[in-house]
Motif scaffolding. Structure first.
Motif, mmCIF file in Angstrom:
data_model
loop_
_atom_site.group_PDB
_atom_site.id
_atom_site.type_symbol
_atom_site.label_atom_id
_atom_site.label_comp_id
_atom_site.label_asym_id
_atom_site.label_seq_id
_atom_site.Cartn_x
_atom_site.Cartn_y
_atom_site.Cartn_z
ATOM 1 N N SER A 27 0.889 -1.236 0.060
ATOM 2 C CA SER A 27 0.002 -0.059 0.176
ATOM 3 C C SER A 27 0.875 1.179 0.089
ATOM 4 O O SER A 27 0.418 2.122 -0.456
ATOM 5 C CB SER A 27 -0.951 -0.027 1.209
ATOM 6 N N GLY A 28 2.164 1.228 0.565
ATOM 7 C CA GLY A 28 2.950 2.284 0.331
ATOM 8 C C GLY A 28 2.957 3.421 1.463
ATOM 9 O O GLY A 28 3.191 4.561 1.484
ATOM 10 N N LYS A 29 2.217 2.985 2.747
ATOM 11 C CA LYS A 29 1.867 3.861 3.833
ATOM 12 C C LYS A 29 2.454 3.185 4.995
ATOM 13 O O LYS A 29 1.379 3.037 6.073
ATOM 14 C CB LYS A 29 0.249 4.292 3.854
ATOM 15 N N PRO A 30 3.632 3.047 5.247
ATOM 16 C CA PRO A 30 3.944 2.272 6.242
ATOM 17 C C PRO A 30 3.601 3.135 7.780
ATOM 18 O O PRO A 30 3.294 2.500 8.852
ATOM 19 C CB PRO A 30 5.343 1.963 6.276
ATOM 20 N N ALA A 31 3.629 4.332 7.706
ATOM 21 C CA ALA A 31 3.315 5.277 8.706
ATOM 22 C C ALA A 31 1.966 5.206 9.214
ATOM 23 O O ALA A 31 1.914 5.079 10.567
ATOM 24 C CB ALA A 31 3.746 6.840 8.424
ATOM 25 N N ALA A 32 1.185 5.039 8.589
ATOM 26 C CA ALA A 32 -0.461 4.545 9.087
ATOM 27 C C ALA A 32 -0.390 3.357 9.949
ATOM 28 O O ALA A 32 -0.961 3.475 10.885
ATOM 29 C CB ALA A 32 -1.438 4.548 8.007
ATOM 30 N N TYR A 33 0.425 2.395 9.661
ATOM 31 C CA TYR A 33 0.407 0.955 10.308
ATOM 32 C C TYR A 33 1.107 1.250 11.469
ATOM 33 O O TYR A 33 0.651 0.646 12.418
ATOM 34 C CB TYR A 33 0.837 0.106 9.240
ATOM 35 N N LEU A 34 2.194 1.901 11.398
ATOM 36 C CA LEU A 34 2.930 2.278 12.472
ATOM 37 C C LEU A 34 2.287 2.828 13.652
ATOM 38 O O LEU A 34 2.262 2.474 14.735
ATOM 39 C CB LEU A 34 4.244 2.733 12.124
ATOM 40 N N VAL A 35 1.741 3.967 13.275
ATOM 41 C CA VAL A 35 1.227 4.839 14.294
ATOM 42 C C VAL A 35 -0.060 4.267 14.956
ATOM 43 O O VAL A 35 -0.546 3.948 16.161
ATOM 44 C CB VAL A 35 0.519 6.325 13.471
ATOM 45 N N THR A 36 -0.831 3.398 13.990
ATOM 46 C CA THR A 36 -2.073 2.572 14.522
ATOM 47 C C THR A 36 -1.681 1.370 15.539
ATOM 48 O O THR A 36 -2.395 1.367 16.778
ATOM 49 C CB THR A 36 -3.120 2.164 13.392
ATOM 50 N N GLY A 37 -0.633 0.831 15.203
ATOM 51 C CA GLY A 37 -0.246 -0.247 15.749
ATOM 52 C C GLY A 37 0.256 0.242 17.405
ATOM 53 O O GLY A 37 -0.062 -0.159 18.152
ATOM 54 N N VAL A 38 1.015 1.444 17.247
ATOM 55 C CA VAL A 38 1.436 2.042 18.596
ATOM 56 C C VAL A 38 0.155 2.643 19.478
ATOM 57 O O VAL A 38 0.136 2.065 20.475
ATOM 58 C CB VAL A 38 2.645 3.166 18.177
ATOM 59 N N VAL A 39 -0.810 3.188 18.830
ATOM 60 C CA VAL A 39 -1.946 3.812 19.541
ATOM 61 C C VAL A 39 -2.801 2.234 20.074
ATOM 62 O O VAL A 39 -3.095 2.354 21.188
ATOM 63 C CB VAL A 39 -2.655 4.494 18.784
ATOM 64 N N ILE A 40 -2.975 1.249 19.207
ATOM 65 C CA ILE A 40 -3.778 0.314 19.732
ATOM 66 C C ILE A 40 -3.066 -0.440 20.948
ATOM 67 O O ILE A 40 -3.378 -0.831 21.903
ATOM 68 C CB ILE A 40 -3.919 -0.595 18.650
ATOM 69 N N THR A 41 -1.551 -0.693 20.860
ATOM 70 C CA THR A 41 -0.899 -1.488 21.589
ATOM 71 C C THR A 41 -0.819 -0.541 23.348
ATOM 72 O O THR A 41 -1.075 -0.937 24.240
ATOM 73 C CB THR A 41 0.638 -1.360 21.353
ATOM 74 N N LEU A 42 -0.746 0.909 23.083
ATOM 75 C CA LEU A 42 -1.006 1.813 24.198
ATOM 76 C C LEU A 42 -2.285 1.316 25.106
ATOM 77 O O LEU A 42 -2.403 1.629 26.081
ATOM 78 C CB LEU A 42 -0.636 3.140 23.745
ATOM 79 N N ILE A 43 -3.261 1.699 24.099
ATOM 80 C CA ILE A 43 -4.634 1.351 24.631
ATOM 81 C C ILE A 43 -4.776 -0.023 25.367
ATOM 82 O O ILE A 43 -5.450 -0.168 26.311
ATOM 83 C CB ILE A 43 -5.725 1.554 23.586
ATOM 84 N N PHE A 44 -4.084 -0.925 24.729
ATOM 85 C CA PHE A 44 -4.119 -2.341 25.426
ATOM 86 C C PHE A 44 -3.299 -2.325 26.614
ATOM 87 O O PHE A 44 -4.034 -2.928 27.679
ATOM 88 C CB PHE A 44 -3.771 -3.331 24.400
ATOM 89 N N VAL A 45 -2.309 -1.884 26.742
ATOM 90 C CA VAL A 45 -1.536 -1.721 27.890
ATOM 91 C C VAL A 45 -2.197 -0.927 29.053
ATOM 92 O O VAL A 45 -2.377 -1.528 30.212
ATOM 93 C CB VAL A 45 -0.116 -1.235 27.585
ATOM 94 N N LEU A 46 -2.706 0.226 28.618
ATOM 95 C CA LEU A 46 -3.586 0.849 29.768
ATOM 96 C C LEU A 46 -4.903 0.221 30.339
ATOM 97 O O LEU A 46 -5.180 0.215 31.403
ATOM 98 C CB LEU A 46 -4.063 2.371 28.952
ATOM 99 N N LEU A 47 -5.530 -0.477 29.361
ATOM 100 C CA LEU A 47 -6.635 -1.588 29.613
ATOM 101 C C LEU A 47 -6.244 -2.541 30.665
ATOM 102 O O LEU A 47 -6.868 -2.876 31.666
ATOM 103 C CB LEU A 47 -7.262 -1.999 28.462
ATOM 104 N N LEU A 48 -4.911 -3.151 30.577
ATOM 105 C CA LEU A 48 -4.693 -4.096 31.296
ATOM 106 C C LEU A 48 -4.241 -3.682 32.731
ATOM 107 O O LEU A 48 -4.334 -4.010 33.743
ATOM 108 C CB LEU A 48 -3.484 -4.583 30.755
#
Length: 57
Positions: A27-48
């Protein structure tokens, strides 16, 4: 953006197909996947953390 979120969630769970993974990399947009992955991981850690604090009461 919804397809990026779905793709990141599938990758985090380990259920993403090889075809979808190849589509994501082309797709040529690695930044979108990187930012989304970091945000989702942070949400998961905060939830835990919240669940651990709630269970410790």
């Amino acid at each position: 953006m919804w397809s990026v979120v779905k793709s990141v969630l599938a990758a985090l769970l380990g259920v993403q197909s090889n075809q979808k993974r190849e589509e994501d990399f082309s797709s040529g947009k690695p930044a979108a996947y990187l930012v989304t992955g970091v945000v989702i991981t942070l949400i998961f850690v905060l939830l835990l953390i919240f669940l651990a604090m709630f269970a410790a009461r």
